[in-house]
Design a protein around this motif. Structure first.
Motif, PDB file in Angstrom:
ATOM      1  N   PRO A  43       0.829  -1.202   0.000  1.00 34.79           N
ATOM      2  CA  PRO A  43       0.000   0.000   0.000  1.00 34.79           C
ATOM      3  C   PRO A  43       0.866   1.256   0.000  1.00 34.79           C
ATOM      4  O   PRO A  43       2.004   1.249   0.474  1.00 34.79           O
ATOM      5  N   LYS A  44       0.318   2.329  -0.524  1.00 36.62           N
ATOM      6  CA  LYS A  44       1.057   3.587  -0.640  1.00 36.62           C
ATOM      7  C   LYS A  44       1.510   4.094   0.726  1.00 36.62           C
ATOM      8  O   LYS A  44       2.594   4.669   0.848  1.00 36.62           O
ATOM      9  N   CYS A  45       0.702   3.853   1.770  1.00 34.56           N
ATOM     10  CA  CYS A  45       1.067   4.360   3.104  1.00 34.56           C
ATOM     11  C   CYS A  45       2.366   3.743   3.604  1.00 34.56           C
ATOM     12  O   CYS A  45       3.090   4.366   4.383  1.00 34.56           O
ATOM     13  N   LEU A  46       2.681   2.515   3.160  1.00 31.35           N
ATOM     14  CA  LEU A  46       3.949   1.888   3.535  1.00 31.35           C
ATOM     15  C   LEU A  46       5.087   2.421   2.681  1.00 31.35           C
ATOM     16  O   LEU A  46       6.157   2.775   3.193  1.00 31.35           O
ATOM     17  N   LYS A  47       4.875   2.476   1.370  1.00 31.83           N
ATOM     18  CA  LYS A  47       5.944   2.924   0.475  1.00 31.83           C
ATOM     19  C   LYS A  47       6.309   4.387   0.713  1.00 31.83           C
ATOM     20  O   LYS A  47       7.456   4.785   0.494  1.00 31.83           O
ATOM     21  N   ASP A  48       5.335   5.167   1.171  1.00 28.33           N
ATOM     22  CA  ASP A  48       5.633   6.566   1.470  1.00 28.33           C
ATOM     23  C   ASP A  48       6.585   6.721   2.651  1.00 28.33           C
ATOM     24  O   ASP A  48       7.181   7.789   2.836  1.00 28.33           O
ATOM     25  N   LEU A  49       6.745   5.667   3.456  1.00 31.07           N
ATOM     26  CA  LEU A  49       7.650   5.721   4.609  1.00 31.07           C
ATOM     27  C   LEU A  49       9.106   5.496   4.210  1.00 31.07           C
ATOM     28  O   LEU A  49      10.018   5.866   4.956  1.00 31.07           O
ATOM     29  N   CYS A  65      16.165   6.650  13.393  1.00 37.72           N
ATOM     30  CA  CYS A  65      16.357   5.659  12.341  1.00 37.72           C
ATOM     31  C   CYS A  65      15.810   6.200  11.027  1.00 37.72           C
ATOM     32  O   CYS A  65      15.141   7.239  10.988  1.00 37.72           O
ATOM     33  N   VAL A  66      16.098   5.491   9.946  1.00 39.18           N
ATOM     34  CA  VAL A  66      15.501   5.793   8.652  1.00 39.18           C
ATOM     35  C   VAL A  66      14.852   4.509   8.151  1.00 39.18           C
ATOM     36  O   VAL A  66      15.418   3.417   8.277  1.00 39.18           O
ATOM     37  N   VAL A  67      13.643   4.628   7.626  1.00 38.61           N
ATOM     38  CA  VAL A  67      12.919   3.469   7.107  1.00 38.61           C
ATOM     39  C   VAL A  67      13.417   3.176   5.697  1.00 38.61           C
ATOM     40  O   VAL A  67      13.591   4.087   4.883  1.00 38.61           O
ATOM     41  N   LEU A  68      13.649   1.897   5.409  1.00 46.35           N
ATOM     42  CA  LEU A  68      14.173   1.486   4.112  1.00 46.35           C
ATOM     43  C   LEU A  68      13.193   0.571   3.389  1.00 46.35           C
ATOM     44  O   LEU A  68      12.332  -0.062   4.007  1.00 46.35           O
TER      45      LEU A  68
END
Length: 284
Positions: A43-49, A65-68
């Protein structure tokens, strides 16, 4: 006597090399197809992270941290994420609840997985929420100890982590992700050009001083002693990160441009190998 003309017959080495190249391209096609299918399903809400800065609570500390993307990390960690993805797909569970891949600031990226972790979605505190809670600043006791030489490893990690995070606030999500990619995929041609640690990449971007400060010298030393390559010695791959939620990457007909390009390369490689083998047969 007459000098013999050079033979057009391919050598065993040439035939073997072309066969290896074909095999590599076929592995690449499988990889690109799997990557496309998995990332398109999110979902877009995950990829936007992906590439966003946040915080994860570890004990009493909230570490920056940074989300990858799962495809920004090595297969060893990605395999665990793919297993969870597969289970969610089989049991029709929402992908919104999939674990996130994070990279912790302050830990030298030496290819040993210590800096990377899978965390539950609700463990991530967004940067804006973290700022409201004061996680973007060092606690008062660490501010007072910052110049001391008797810092513990965890204290030093927290100090360096906040410093690294602050310097990357102005970077784009894509640039943050690029700094974390220090490995080669199995199908990629290794290049010493990108055998660079995260610390070296940060220095190229002007995010690290040439000589370490007293508060982070030990960690910088560890980065130099442990170049950011995978455990088997493979050098880092080129830092060209694909934007996993960028519609421009999809071909007009809905196909993935990367995967389509690989298919063309495979057709060409097969033809070349076929020509080589046919030439070998004719010369017998």
């Amino acid at each position: 006597g007459r000098m013999s003309e050079p033979s057009d017959t391919p050598t065993v080495a040439e035939t073997t090399e072309k066969a290896k190249e074909l095999e590599r391209l076929e592995r690449k096609e499988i990889f690109e197809t799997e990557k496309r299918d998995m990332l398109e399903s999110l979902p877009k809400c995950l990829k936007d992270l992906f590439g966003q800065i946040g915080f994860v609570k570890k004990g009493r500390a909230n570490l920056p941290c940074v989300v990858l993307s799962p495809y920004d990390v090595e297969e060893k960690l990605r395999r665990r994420w793919k297993l969870e993805w597969s289970q969610a797909k089989i049991h029709n569970k929402p992908f919104e609840q999939l674990q996130l891949v994070v990279f912790y600031y302050g830990i030298p990226n030496s290819g040993d997985d210590k800096a990377f972790e899978l965390v539950k979605r609700d463990q991530l505190i967004t940067y804006d929420e973290g700022v409201k809670q004061g996680h973007h600043k060092l606690p008062a006791y660490l501010v007072r100890k910052q110049g001391n030489v008797d810092l513990s490893n965890s204290e030093r990690m927290r100090i360096v982590g906040i410093q690294e995070m602050q310097k990357e606030l102005d970077l784009s999500p894509k640039e943050r992700r690029e700094l974390c990619i220090c490995f080669s995929e199995a199908h990629e041609i290794h290049s010493s050009l990108w055998a660079m640690s995260r610390g070296e990449r940060r220095r190229l971007k002007g995010l690290e001083p040439d000589d370490s400060s007293s508060s982070s010298g030990e960690l910088e030393e560890e980065e130099e002693d442990n170049p950011a390559t995978v455990s088997n010695g493979s050098p880092a791959r080129g830092v060209v990160v694909e934007d996993d939620n960028d519609d421009d990457e999809t071909a007009p007909d809905g196909g993935d441009t990367s995967a389509d390009c690989v298919k063309v390369q495979i057709v060409v490689a097969r033809k070349r190998l076929g020509d080589v083998l046919a030439s070998s047969q004719m010369s017998l």
